[in-house]
Design an enzyme around this catalytic site. Structure first.
Site, short mmCIF file in Angstrom:
data_model
loop_
_atom_site.label_atom_id
_atom_site.label_comp_id
_atom_site.label_asym_id
_atom_site.label_seq_id
_atom_site.Cartn_x
_atom_site.Cartn_y
_atom_site.Cartn_z
CB SER A 48 -0.97 0.03 1.18
OG SER A 48 -0.29 0.28 2.39
CE LYS A 91 -2.86 2.24 4.85
NZ LYS A 91 -2.67 1.43 3.66
#
Length: 197
Positions: A48, A91
């Site tokens: 990701s 993230k």
């Protein structure tokens, strides 16, 4: 020796051993305190954050209480018990409290407070919708996070995560300690080791 006990030859190795053990215990204690209160090591899991981070990259993370707050662009580690079985996720913060995020999924562009984000770090434009209604104003005490690999990332676009409470942030990634396998070449790129900025 004047004014003191003279050491015999048999006492010298014991003195040396005592000093060596004392130094070793001090070092171990310092490392334990450092990794308990200041930093932690986290492994990246999944694609990701590509191309910025690769699967199994080993990160040095500054614990949240020492970060002095979080800013746009920070790469953070988040842990929420009710999201992805409580596994930590990595993230990037794209907006902080009070800012409004809007995404044009057709164009693949992200706007914060009406300004187009210049995102040189993303793998490809943001086309994946995950169900959150936009625009979104980030609540007080929260941040809005996205993965750099926008079309293969579970992040704040998912209503199950949404804007993240800063109390759910474990810390900010500050350095790559050991590289994972780079997806394109299936090799470790040791040239990537160092500060994340």
């Amino acid at each position: 020796m004047r004014g003191g006990k003279r050491l015999s030859r048999s006492d010298v190795p014991l003195q040396w051993l005592y000093e060596w053990v004392q130094a070793l215990v001090g070092v171990v204690l310092a490392v334990v305190l450092l990794f308990t209160f200041a930093v932690r090591v986290v492994l990246v899991s999944g694609p990701s954050m590509q191309e910025t981070l690769q699967d199994q990259d080993c990160l040095l993370v500054l614990n949240a209480p020492l970060c002095g707050g979080f800013e746009t662009g920070d790469i953070v580690i988040i842990q929420r018990d009710d999201f992805r079985d409580g596994e930590p996720i990595v993230k990037r913060i794209v907006a902080t409290e009070g800012q409004t995020v809007d995404i044009d999924f057709d164009a693949g562009t992200v706007y914060v407070d009406g300004q187009l984000l210049e995102e040189t770090y993303i793998r490809e434009p943001t086309h994946l919708e995950e169900g959150l209604e936009f625009p979104v104003t980030v609540p007080e005490g929260c941040v809005f996070v996205l993965g750099d690999n926008r079309n293969d990332s579970d992040d704040s676009r998912d209503p199950d995560l949404g804007p993240v409470d800063t109390r759910e942030i474990l810390g900010r990634a500050v350095a790559l300690l050991f590289p994972g396998v780079t997806a394109a070449s299936e090799e470790r790129d040791f040239g990537r080791i160092g500060p994340l900025d």
